[in-house]
Scaffold this active site. Structure first.
Site, short mmCIF file in Angstrom:
data_model
loop_
_atom_site.label_atom_id
_atom_site.label_comp_id
_atom_site.label_asym_id
_atom_site.label_seq_id
_atom_site.Cartn_x
_atom_site.Cartn_y
_atom_site.Cartn_z
N GLU A 24 0.94 -0.98 -0.19
CA GLU A 24 0.10 -0.06 -0.52
C GLU A 24 0.91 1.08 0.14
O GLU A 24 1.94 0.98 -0.28
CB GLU A 24 -0.90 0.05 1.35
CG GLU A 24 -0.25 -0.39 2.86
CD GLU A 24 -0.54 1.15 3.81
OE1 GLU A 24 -1.09 1.93 3.58
OE2 GLU A 24 -0.75 0.81 4.04
N LYS A 84 -6.40 9.93 0.75
CA LYS A 84 -5.91 8.99 1.32
C LYS A 84 -7.38 8.28 1.31
O LYS A 84 -8.49 9.12 0.56
CB LYS A 84 -6.50 9.06 2.92
CG LYS A 84 -6.70 7.35 3.89
CD LYS A 84 -6.91 7.74 5.11
CE LYS A 84 -7.25 6.40 5.81
NZ LYS A 84 -7.50 6.46 6.80
N ASP A 137 -16.74 4.02 14.31
CA ASP A 137 -15.84 3.52 13.60
C ASP A 137 -15.31 2.35 13.29
O ASP A 137 -14.44 1.68 14.32
CB ASP A 137 -14.45 5.06 13.76
CG ASP A 137 -13.97 5.14 12.34
OD1 ASP A 137 -13.47 4.42 11.87
OD2 ASP A 137 -13.34 6.11 12.77
N ALA A 140 -12.15 0.24 7.08
CA ALA A 140 -13.10 -0.83 5.88
C ALA A 140 -12.06 -2.01 5.46
O ALA A 140 -12.18 -2.73 4.69
CB ALA A 140 -13.52 -0.11 4.61
N ASP A 141 -10.56 -1.71 6.16
CA ASP A 141 -9.38 -3.08 5.60
C ASP A 141 -10.43 -4.13 5.87
O ASP A 141 -10.12 -5.35 5.29
CB ASP A 141 -8.42 -2.63 6.98
CG ASP A 141 -7.24 -1.28 6.61
OD1 ASP A 141 -8.21 -0.73 4.93
OD2 ASP A 141 -6.92 -1.29 7.60
N LYS A 158 -3.79 -2.19 14.63
CA LYS A 158 -2.78 -1.37 14.91
C LYS A 158 -3.25 -1.03 16.27
O LYS A 158 -4.85 -1.01 16.85
CB LYS A 158 -3.23 0.59 14.15
CG LYS A 158 -2.40 0.15 12.84
CD LYS A 158 -2.19 2.08 12.52
CE LYS A 158 -3.74 2.04 11.25
NZ LYS A 158 -2.90 1.25 10.34
#
Ligand code: PSU
Ligand code: MN
Length: 303
Positions: A24, A84, A137, A140-141, A158
């Site tokens: 990415e 982004k 939240d 979408a990953d 993360k």
């Protein structure tokens, strides 16, 4: 007008059945790492994919074209890009002919899959945020990993996310999750999350066997291979916990929401750890790129 382009070196490797790893580009931009760490991360990840035995393919949008594989002369453009692009943004970036867009995990997985690339490396994936009950939240990953037939290699999710709920979410949507040589689901810039890995394997060849089995069984989605940050580079847990608390408080005061949250919190954690999170992020991205290269090579050798 073409919507996407595969770089000649990547197309040649794919045509000859040689291993390829997608990378990415958000992580290399200032949205992922403070300059000049992004440039160093890119150089080290490209070298690591090659050291693993594969051809790297960095994904990005340039001049309104979704690109799978960049030329060295184009690298500067992603390092300095501030837009982004997640998977749902790709049609806008291409249709609207954006000059540049750096792709997140979700967008990169779509592009990898489109090109026929089966292995992808990042730093740490996005996931369920700690305030998800309130904000809703969820990156979408997660859905993209479930949907696209690509193995994602990451140092877990993360560390500032809600890691137990991220793992639960991955289970709910049916993503196979496996840690390499480690009992836990790793926590990005620190090794230990305290959460057991759903599965553990010892070698890349074992991962390749699982991936082949998934394909033979008709799995249409991806798999998450978690690799802990190298021991010498990890940030101690207590240092990170304090930095995360500071970072979340700052994000609330600044009123950051949506796609701005992750870049903002990453930047605040870098500041609050006195920069210590940055070399850890570099080292884990490099390790993931190496393992991804080795996995792509193992898959190419047996297919
Ligand atoms: N891994 C890193 N640094 C990053 C990212 C991943 O080490 O900056 C990026 C990836 O592009 C990932 C994105 O897809 O953060 C997640 O953003 P969000 O939480 O808004 O979905
Ligand atoms: Mn989000």
């Amino acid at each position: 007008m073409t919507a996407f382009e595969v770089a000649p070196a990547v197309a040649a490797a794919l045509a000859e059945g040689r291993p390829v790893v997608a990378l990415e580009s958000t992580v290399f931009s200032a949205l992922g790492l403070p300059a000049p760490a992004g440039a160093e991360a890119l150089t080290r990840c490209l070298a690591a994919v090659r050291a693993g035995g594969a051809e790297p393919a960095v994904t990005a949008v340039l001049d309104g074209v979704a690109r799978i594989g960049l030329e060295p002369g184009e690298h500067e453009r992603i390092l300095t890009c501030g837009s982004k692009v997640a998977e749902r943004d790709l049609p806008f970036a291409v249709g609207g002919r954006w000059p540049c867009g750096v792709t997140t995990v979700s967008a990169s997985l779509r592009l990898a899959s489109l090109a026929g690339i089966r292995v992808f490396a990042t730093g740490g994936i996005g996931g369920v945020h700690r305030d998800a009950e309130r904000s809703g939240d969820v990156s979408a990953d997660l859905g993209a990993i479930a949907h696209h037939p690509v193995v994602t290699v990451s140092a877990g999710a993360k560390v500032f996310l809600d890691l137990p709920r991220t793992l639960e979410h991955l289970e709910t949507i049916g993503v196979p999750v496996v840690s390499l040589g480690f009992d836990e689901f790793p926590a990005f810039t620190t090794r230990s999350s305290g959460l057991p890995a759903p599965r553990r394997v010892e070698t890349v060849e074992e991962v390749a066997a699982v991936v082949r089995a998934a394909r033979e069984l008709g799995y249409e989605g991806g798999l998450l291979l978690a690799v802990p940050v190298p021991e010498a580079d990890e940030v101690p847990r207590d240092v990170l916990d304090r930095a995360i608390a500071t970072a979340h408080a700052a994000a609330a005061v600044a009123g950051v929401t949506g796609p701005g949250v992750t870049p903002y919190v990453l930047g605040q954690i870098a500041d609050a750890t006195g920069g210590a999170s940055v070399p850890a992020n570099l080292a884990l991205a490099e390790r993931n790129a190496l393992v991804a290269g080795q996995l792509a090579a193992a898959l190419a050798a047996t297919s």
